[in-house]
Write an enzyme that holds these catalytic residues in place. Structure first.
Site, PDB file in Angstrom:
ATOM      1  N   SER A   1       0.854  -1.188   0.000  1.00 60.80           N
ATOM      2  CA  SER A   1       0.000   0.000   0.000  1.00 60.80           C
ATOM      3  C   SER A   1       0.888   1.235   0.000  1.00 60.80           C
ATOM      4  O   SER A   1       2.015   1.202   0.532  1.00 60.80           O
ATOM      5  CB  SER A   1      -0.904   0.023   1.237  1.00 60.80           C
TER       6      SER A   1
ATOM      7  N   TYR B   1      -1.045  -0.291  10.441  1.00 60.07           N
ATOM      8  CA  TYR B   1      -1.247  -0.534   9.015  1.00 60.07           C
ATOM      9  C   TYR B   1      -0.033  -0.085   8.208  1.00 60.07           C
ATOM     10  O   TYR B   1       0.449  -0.826   7.335  1.00 60.07           O
ATOM     11  CB  TYR B   1      -2.502   0.192   8.540  1.00 60.07           C
TER      12      TYR B   1
END
Length: 280
Positions: free
Chosen positions: A161, A174
């Site tokens: 990501s 995350y």
């Protein structure tokens, strides 16, 4: 009689063409296949005639997805949690036996929640994010490597990501997990090189999925899963090492990577934060 023979011949040709189409395409195993990026990748590969192994927790959703794809009889579904490494290994063995080998493995399963280090109840959330996004990626790839070595080819795809480029406030778990995926896949790429196995890292920007729909802030360059899947499949086929999708977020990622720490801190210290699971 001639008409009958012509009709039979046409049907036989159509049947042969269908069988030929069903036999074409790569053998692809995808985790997190029941929704979002994983489901979009499954649909894209199925349209190319791929034989799919679909792994996710929700078996009814997997069955519905498989039934909706071209040549549904080719595909196999495997219900389980990616944190159950034994279930992943069993699914890998079953799919290799079903498909007669493996060409592409995509570790697409992932979760995202806001976390705060000083909040005790966020620690198990942090652990779950790391287990799902990082350790499960390793556990997804591991049972396929021997078969790929024996074949002399194969591609392992990690889904990272742009959130892994720099740490985001309120999203330490995350960001850390996706940065770890990038670095892990880079190390694995070097290890697999001598075996003829490619390792591809895809870093999505904002993709319109159930996970991002929880965000209460603006998401620049928001992309549909279908458009993302089309770009990702092209990148995987091209054997790229690392690709940010969409390309606009790739430009942003490069700028952020080189932005001096002092300027980054000034710009992002008050950035919007993802909702915390324990708070909800």
């Amino acid at each position: 009689m001639a008409d009958v023979l012509a009709s039979v011949s046409a049907k036989a040709s159509a049947t042969a063409l269908t069988k030929l189409s069903a036999a074409a395409g790569p053998r692809v195993f995808i985790t997190g296949a029941s929704s979002g990026i994983g489901a979009a990748l499954a649909a894209r590969y199925a349209a190319q005639g791929a034989t799919l192994g679909l792994f996710a927790r929700r078996e009814p959703v997997l069955r519905e997805l498989a039934a909706s794809l071209p040549f549904p009889e080719k595909h196999s579904i495997h219900a389980g949690d990616v944190c159950d490494h034994a279930a992943l290994a069993a699914a890998a063995r079953a799919f290799i036996a079903h498909a007669g080998g493996i060409d592409i493995v995509i570790a697409s399963a992932g979760i995202s929640h806001g976390t705060l280090t000083e909040v005790p109840e966020d620690l198990p959330v942090f652990e779950t994010i790391i287990a799902t996004n990082v350790t499960a990626t390793v556990a997804t790839f591991a049972p396929f490597i021997e078969a790929m070595r024996e074949q002399g080819h194969g591609t392992l795809v990690g889904i990272a990501s742009v959130a892994g480029v720099r740490g985001l406030p309120g999203g330490g778990a995350y960001s850390a997990s996706k940065a770890a995926v990038v670095t892990y896949c880079e190390a694995l790429r070097l290890e697999m090189r001598r075996h003829g196995i490619r390792v591809v890292t895809i870093a999505p920007g904002y993709i319109d999925t159930p996970m991002t729909r929880q965000n209460k802030y603006h998401m620049p360059f928001l992309m549909t899963p279908e458009r993302f899947a089309a770009s990702a499949v092209r990148a995987i086929a091209g054997g790229v090492r690392y690709r940010v999708i969409p390309w606009q977020m790739g430009v942003v990622a490069r700028l952020l990577r080189w932005l001096p720490d002092a300027l980054y801190d000034l710009a992002f210290a008050r950035a919007p934060r993802k909702a915390r699971k324990s708070a909800s």
